[in-house]
Design an enzyme around this catalytic site. Structure first.
Site, PDB file in Angstrom:
ATOM      1  N   ARG A  23       0.825  -1.224   0.000  1.00 19.12           N
ATOM      2  CA  ARG A  23       0.000   0.000   0.000  1.00 19.12           C
ATOM      3  C   ARG A  23       0.852   1.263   0.000  1.00 19.12           C
ATOM      4  NH1 ARG A  23      -5.446  -1.234   1.800  1.00 19.12           N
ATOM      5  NH2 ARG A  23      -5.803  -3.007   0.458  1.00 19.12           N
ATOM      6  N   ARG A  27      -4.146   6.365   0.538  1.00 23.83           N
ATOM      7  CA  ARG A  27      -4.750   7.550   1.157  1.00 23.83           C
ATOM      8  C   ARG A  27      -3.822   8.396   2.003  1.00 23.83           C
ATOM      9  NH1 ARG A  27      -9.773   4.407   3.423  1.00 23.83           N
ATOM     10  NH2 ARG A  27      -8.092   2.897   3.360  1.00 23.83           N
ATOM     11  N   ARG A  36      -8.717  10.905  -5.791  1.00 27.35           N
ATOM     12  CA  ARG A  36      -9.904  10.150  -5.375  1.00 27.35           C
ATOM     13  C   ARG A  36     -11.149  11.021  -5.246  1.00 27.35           C
ATOM     14  NH1 ARG A  36     -12.395   7.173  -4.331  1.00 27.35           N
ATOM     15  NH2 ARG A  36     -12.249   5.884  -2.489  1.00 27.35           N
ATOM     16  N   ASP A  72      -6.498  -3.598  -7.363  1.00 25.94           N
ATOM     17  CA  ASP A  72      -7.048  -4.173  -6.128  1.00 25.94           C
ATOM     18  C   ASP A  72      -7.368  -5.636  -6.380  1.00 25.94           C
ATOM     19  OD1 ASP A  72      -8.108  -3.233  -3.304  1.00 25.94           O
ATOM     20  OD2 ASP A  72      -9.484  -4.751  -4.059  1.00 25.94           O
ATOM     21  N   TYR A 147     -14.177 -12.963   0.687  1.00 22.44           N
ATOM     22  CA  TYR A 147     -15.048 -11.823   0.339  1.00 22.44           C
ATOM     23  C   TYR A 147     -16.298 -12.297  -0.398  1.00 22.44           C
ATOM     24  CZ  TYR A 147     -11.474  -8.537   1.838  1.00 22.44           C
ATOM     25  OH  TYR A 147     -10.589  -7.825   2.591  1.00 22.44           O
TER      26      TYR A 147
END
Ligand code: CP3
Length: 345
Positions: A23, A27, A36, A72, A147
């Site tokens: 990562r 952010r 974003r 992702d 998921y």
């Protein structure tokens, strides 16, 4: 070309320890947050120019020794017919989870060249411009299945385990489809130009060794075996995997990624000399004052103990709120301290 990272993956001696961060784009970066505001995360993943731009940011700003493709783990799932979105602060959400054999059949086979051309285009653009190796990646079958079955993130993985233990045929059918897709996707990424791949089995640490052997290993092994002849380093990472490390090695990994819950030297003792090791500073350390970061980073380097085949990384992804300057200084520190160690006989 800076090939320190690739040499360390092959356990060759290097003049300093290579470093990159899971990562490393995200952010914590002002530029990413700005982007974003205008684009969804999956829009960035599906637009080669944007994905390439975001991939490059940390290479330019931090001086890391490898880039990781910005994408992702859910991107291939969407291409296989799954309605999946990423909810900010939560993660991937699947509104119609897969819990029966009929559900599993909704999962189409993946043809990367036609289903994910934008990923391969981003890779082809990036390898032209980068002067460090580009890492491609995929989620591993268990983490992807979690998921799909839970419908979102989970603490206990209760539904996933219930399916696995209670409907073994459905479980294996699901895992087989995912395994085939992951292998095809990683092969396509390598063909497009990535020079290493990482398989993220982030949540497999939820399983004990017996379940790993019975329900995961048969589906992960073909992925690593199927990539062997392509000659790029294969990294295998998961969180909380202290009890599974030798198994994650034995499916065919060249590099095993470890989190901070296990001291690096203990992990290495267990893994033995035949594999490179990636890790493992606690990402939360980066929220502390510099003196703490420095001390803990030195502890990680001490844990590696001058062995060849250490790739410095965090034990998991960079946390939002991490000061970019702390990461930049950390890269510098790892480079300086490890170079000095090499100079002393
Ligand atoms: O820089 C890089 O590491 C490459 C980009 C990358 C992303 N996701 C971008 C992203 C990588 C390698 C991933 C993999 C991924 N995605 C994993 C495996 C690695 C891991 O962290 O264990 C997993 C489990 C996911 C699923 C996922 N996607 C989660 C849990 C989240 C976070 C949700 C949140 O808001 O906290 C995402 C969203 C996501 N993927 C972000 C980024 C940078 C968050 C930022 C955003 O929403 O724009």
């Amino acid at each position: 070309m800076n090939d320190l990272f690739l040499r360390a993956c092959r356990r060759e001696a290097t003049e300093r320890t290579p470093v990159w961060f899971m990562r490393q784009a995200g952010r914590y970066q002002q530029e990413y947050r700005e982007l974003r505001k205008r684009y969804g995360i999956l829009d960035i993943c599906r637009t080669p120019e944007l994905a390439a731009q975001v991939t490059m940011l940390p290479v330019e700003q931090l001086g890391v020794d490898a880039a990781i493709l910005f994408s992702d783990i859910v991107v291939p799932l969407a291409a296989m017919g799954i309605d999946v979105r990423i909810e900010e602060g939560r993660g991937p959400m699947v509104d119609s989870p897969l819990r029966s054999t009929g559900d599993v059949e909704r999962l189409r086979a993946l043809e990367p060249e036609t289903d994910l051309p934008f990923v391969l285009d981003a890779i082809r653009n990036l390898v032209e411009d980068l002067d460090v190796p580009l890492i491609g990646f995929s989620g591993a079958p268990f983490t992807l299945a979690s998921y799909l079955v839970e419908g979102g993130p989970s603490r206990s993985f209760a539904r996933t385990k219930a399916l696995m233990l209670g409907q073994a045929d459905t479980w294996h059918a699901l895992m087989e489809r995912l395994s085939a897709a992951v292998l095809a996707f990683l092969r396509a990424q390598i063909k497009a130009g990535v020079s290493a791949i990482q398989v993220f089995d982030s949540w497999v640490g939820a399983l004990g060794p017996q379940d790993y052997d019975e329900f995961v290993r048969p589906h992960v092994r073909p992925i690593f075996r199927g990539l062997e002849s392509l000659g790029v380093p294969r990294i295998h990472f998961g969180v909380g995997t202290e009890g599974l490390l030798t198994r994650m090695r034995d499916v065919g990994a060249d590099v095993v990624g470890v989190d901070w819950r296990v001291p690096l030297d203990a992990a290495w003792e267990r893994l033995g000399p035949g594999v490179a090791v990636q890790g493992n500073l606690d990402p939360a350390t980066l929220l502390a004052p510099w003196e703490v970061i420095e001390r803990r980073a030195r502890d990680v380097l001490d844990g590696a103990g001058g062995r060849s085949g250490h790739v410095f990384n965090l034990g998991h992804g960079v946390l939002p709120g991490t000061p970019p300057e702390a990461l930049r200084r950390l890269v510098e520190l790892v480079h300086e301290v490890s170079a000095r160690e090499r100079a002393v006989p």
